[in-house]
Every structure is written in structure tokens, then in C-alpha cells.
Design an enzyme around this catalytic site. Structure first.
Site: not given
Ligand SMILES: Nc1ncnc2c1ncn2[C@@H]1O[C@H](COP(=O)(O)OP(=O)(O)OP(=O)(O)O)[C@@H](O)[C@H]1O
Ligand SMILES: [Mg+2]
Length: 452
Positions: A174, A206, A208-211
Site C-alpha cells: 500500500k 484516515t 482505519g484505512t488499512g483495515c
Molecule cells: N490520504 C489518502 N488518500 C487516498 N488514499 C489513501 C490515503 N491514505 C491512504 N490511502 C490508501 O488507503 C489504503 C491503506 O493504505 P495505508 O498505507 O494508509 O495503510 P495502513 O498504514 O495500513 O493504514 P492503517 O494505519 O489504517 O493501518 C491504501 O489503498 C492507500 O493507498
Molecule cells: Mg495498517
């Protein structure tokens, strides 16, 4: 009908932004029955994780075992697993399940808290990752798993190849934490790369994006989509969840996986209400008399509208044909400027008054409305300040505010103005929805006939 069933094995986020809470919302929004095996309880808000309580390994196992035995599972997603014991137990149970498995190798929360103990990384690599259909590390997690640095898309690709050698079928790296104007995710699958690009949304909300992303992949796999298709949907889904994210709490507010479906359902209800109202209009023998030179429009907004695109009206307006009122076409969004902007302005003060129709002014209408006890107010276009008059789209918001001020800010039923050079006098009738607006108009019509 066969309902797709997905199981999340993850931690609970008491703030409702990430973890099983985000996973279950995502499953629901994508039309999948969600089930959960809780691995840890975190005391967490938008700013910080203050406590973690690991669930006894036997209960983690049992939650998985009983749902598999009775309900069945079409896809699994794993999130926070925290300890060596929990990873081992989960790997053991997953070994018995014949369904795609999405592994989100959660290591660190958005707030910086460690969600995987350092001593557990090796267990993750040895026992769990080889079982994965898809693994979805963020850039930092990918660095830890691949042992390489990630600064750009090329680095993401290199890391994906390396992690692929740990045994998963597919790897997604990601790009949320990789600098760039766009958020770019890389899929490595069957020796090929696929690149998923979406705009990077400028927000701190942001959490919860990863989940959400990993659960969306699992939901689509549960429905039988291919891995590249599932990742495509998940990418679009997480982007919209960020667009609808909520500015609550003092830190990273939660993404909103149900934001888009709720809005779309609301839009459907608005169109339905307008369609029924149009039927009444076209069957009535009274509507035609109310249509002004510039024609009528009947509009209705969704709850919490963002702009004209969230207000539906009649494209081409309502016209008079052979003495009867007729809608020029079917109701749709973004098809009114004037009446819609009156509603948008009014909704800033009275969010329940979501619908309106403009009708021809005459004194009889006003006296009938008075007799019915309606709250009536008006504004005078001749008093419009020149700096407003000369800017497109400012007259109506100014007029509505002026009219509200005049009656000491009460919810109005009717606002009128007497026109100006080249501007026809006009009445706008308001109500909670389109059917209510028409009920009011029919009452006005009856009262006018009784008065004659
Ligand atoms: N500001 C943003 N705008 C658009 N897409 C985003 C943004 N931030 C993250 N993403 C997308 O969200 C998804 C999760 O990515 P991210 O790298 O943030 O995961 P993560 O760090 O595991 O998240 P979390 O901190 O919730 O565990 C990916 O598809 C990424 O491209
Ligand atoms: Mg994550």
C-alpha cells in the site's frame, strides 16, 4: 440465495475507526455477512491506544471454530494478532479452512502504538504469511518484512517481489505512507505487477484505512472475484471511505465505509418521493394555474447536502400543456439552480426543510396561505446590494436570509418577492419533502377556490 460470508480475525478498536469495527462496516457496505473473532481489546480513540488486553488463545480459536462449523466462511481477513501465541493459534485454525485469506500484517497503529510485539514478527513470517492468498503491508510493514527501504513506486515493486518469496499467493504494497500526489498501491501476482492509482485525499481523518482496504479485498474474494478485481474494488472503496471520513475526535478521525451506500440509498428515497409528487402534479387540475412564465421546478435535497449535486429537481422544469401541468422529464440531481439554492440556503438554518416548489405570485396565493396559518415572509429584490446582484448565484441566498431575518428566524412555509426589472414576482413554498410541499399547495388552491 447464497449469502457471501466473511470472517475477520482482528482486534477491537473502542473508537470504532479501525479493527473489527471497520471490518464489519466494510463487509456490510459490500453486501457480505460479516463474522468476527476478536483477538485483543484495545482501549483506543482517535489519538492514542492506552491499553491492550489479549484475548485468551482458546477463546480466539473457539470463535473461529464455531462459525466455521455452523455458518461457513467464504473468505477470511486477519488484522491485529499481537502475540506469538495468538499468531500460532490463528495459523493453526486457518490451516483447516478452505477459503481465501487476506492477511493485513498490522504492526503499528496510526497513532504509533505497537500492535504486534517485536518478537512476533518471525512467527508471522514463518506460520501465517505462507497461508495468505493476499498480504497487504503498508510501506513501513513492507520494509520490516522485505528488509529494504521504500521511498517510491519502484521500491514498492522490489519489496513486493521479496515478500512474495515468503509464500503468499499475492502481495499488495500500500502507498498511503509513500510520498506522492497520488496514493499508489502495487499488486504482485503470478509474476506480474498491477498498479492501482487514486487521488490522495488531503485529510488527517484516515484512521482505519488499512483495515477497510484489506476487508474490502476479503469481501470481494468471498463473492468470487479474482484477486486483481478484488484489489481494484478495494482501492475504490477505501478512497470513497476516506472521502466520507468523519472529523470527530482530536486526532485521526475514522474513515467511513458506509458513507457512500448511505448517501446513495438516501438519493434513491429522494427520487422516489419526487416521482410520486410528479404523479400528483400531472393528475391534478389545480397545478397548471400556479406555473409562472419561467416555469416551475419542484426540488428535494438529500440529508446533509454538499451542493446542488445533492438536490434533485425536474430537468426542463414543470410546464403547462393543454391546460395541464406536465413534468418535462424524470426527476434527477443537479437539475435546478434557483429553487435548489433556496433550499440549500434554508437548510443551513432548518435542515428538515428539504423540499420546495416555485409558483406564480399573486395576492390570492398570499391571502390563502395567511388564512391557512402558514409562516410567510418576503424580500425585496430592489434592495439587493449591488455587490450581490452582480455575482451569479448570490441573489437567492441573500433573499432567503433577508426574508428569515424579517420574521425573526422562524421556519417558513412560504417566501415571496415582488420582482424587479425583468424579473417576474415569485413564490417559493417549502416543506419537509416533495409530497408535503404539494399537500400545502393543494390546500392553498382549495382555499383560493373557497374564497372566490
Ligand atoms: N490520504 C489518502 N488518500 C487516498 N488514499 C489513501 C490515503 N491514505 C491512504 N490511502 C490508501 O488507503 C489504503 C491503506 O493504505 P495505508 O498505507 O494508509 O495503510 P495502513 O498504514 O495500513 O493504514 P492503517 O494505519 O489504517 O493501518 C491504501 O489503498 C492507500 O493507498
Ligand atoms: Mg495498517
Amino acid at each position: 440465495m447464497k449469502v457471501p460470508r466473511a470472517l475477520t480475525i482482528a482486534g477491537s478498536d473502542s473508537g470504532g475507526g479501525a479493527g473489527i469495527q471497520a471490518d464489519l462496516k466494510t463487509f456490510a457496505a459490500l453486501g457480505v455477512h460479516g463474522m468476527s473473532a476478536v483477538t485483543a481489546i484495545t482501549a483506543q480513540n482517535t489519538k492514542t491506544v492506552t491499553m491492550i488486553h489479549d484475548i485468551p488463545v482458546e477463546i480466539v480459536r473457539e470463535q473461529i471454530r464455531v462459525v466455521v462449523e455452523d455458518i461457513g466462511v467464504d473468505a477470511v481477513k486477519t488484522g491485529m494478532l499481537h502475540t506469538v501465541e495468538i499468531i500460532s493459534a490463528v495459523a493453526d485454525e486457518l490451516g483447516k479452512i478452505n477459503a481465501p485469506i487476506v492477511i493485513d500484517p498490522v504492526m503499528i497503529a496510526k497513532s504509533g502504538a505497537r500492535l504486534l510485539r517485536e518478537d512476533a514478527v518471525n512467527t508471522l513470517i514463518e506460520k501465517l504469511i505462507p497461508l495468505a492468498t493476499v498480504i497487504t503491508p503498508n510501506a513501513r510493514e513492507a520494509e520490516a518484512l522485505a528488509g529494504t527501504e521504500i521511498k517510491d513506486v519502484d521500491d514498492q515493486k522490489k519489496a513486493a517481489e521479496k515478500i512474495s518469496s515468503l509464500g503468499p499467493k499475492a502481495v499488495v504494497i500500500k502507498g498511503g505512507h509513500v510520498n506522492g500526489r497520488e496514493a499508489v498501491d502495487i499488486l504482485y501476482y503470478q509474476g506480474e505487477f498491477k498498479i492501482y492509482v487514486e487521488e490522495r485525499i488531503d485529510t488527517k481523518n484516515t484512521h482505519g484505512t488499512g483495515c477497510t482496504f484489506a476487508s474490502a479485498i476479503a469481501a470481494q474474494l468471498a463473492k468470487g472475484y479474482s484477486i486483481p478485481e478484488a484489489v481494484q474494488t478495494a482501492k475504490e472503496f477505501v478512497t470513497s471511505s476516506i472521502k466520507y471520513s468523519l472529523a470527530i475526535g482530536g486526532g485521526h478521525g475514522p474513515v467511513n465505509p458506509t458513507g457512500k451506500v448511505v448517501k446513495e440509498a438516501e438519493k434513491f428515497r429522494v427520487i422516489e418521493n419526487l416521482r410520486n409528487a410528479v404523479k400528483i402534479i400531472e393528475e391534478s387540475d389545480w397545478m397548471a394555474d400556479f406555473i409562472p412564465e419561467s416555469k416551475s421546478n419542484l426540488v428535494m435535497a438529500i440529508e446533509d447536502p454538499e451542493g446542488l449535486e445533492d438536490v434533485a429537481g425536474i430537468p426542463g422544469r414543470i410546464v403547462k400543456v393543454d391546460g395541464k401541468a406536465k413534468a418535462s422529464s424524470c426527476p434527477w440531481f443537479n437539475s435546478s439552480k434557483h429553487v435548489a439554492s433556496a433550499v440549500l440556503t434554508l437548510m443551513k438554518y432548518y435542515p428538515n426543510l428539504r423540499s420546495a416548489i416555485n409558483i406564480k405570485y399573486n395576492e390570492e396565493v398570499i391571502s390563502a396561505a395567511k388564512k391557512l396559518g402558514y409562516v410567510i415572509t418576503s424580500y425585496d429584490r430592489r434592495e439587493e446590494p449591488p455587490e450581490i446582484k452582480h455575482v451569479e448565484g448570490k441573489t437567492i441566498p441573500w433573499g432567503v436570509k433577508t426574508a428569515l431575518e424579517k420574521i425573526g428566524w422562524r421556519a417558513p412555509d412560504l417566501i415571496y418577492h415582488l420582482g424587479d426589472w425583468g424579473k417576474e414576482p415569485m413564490v417559493i413554498l417549502f416543506g419537509e419533502d416533495a409530497l408535503t410541499v404539494l399537500e400545502k399547495l393543494e390546500k392553498i388552491s382549495k382555499t383560493m377556490r373557497d374564497n372566490r
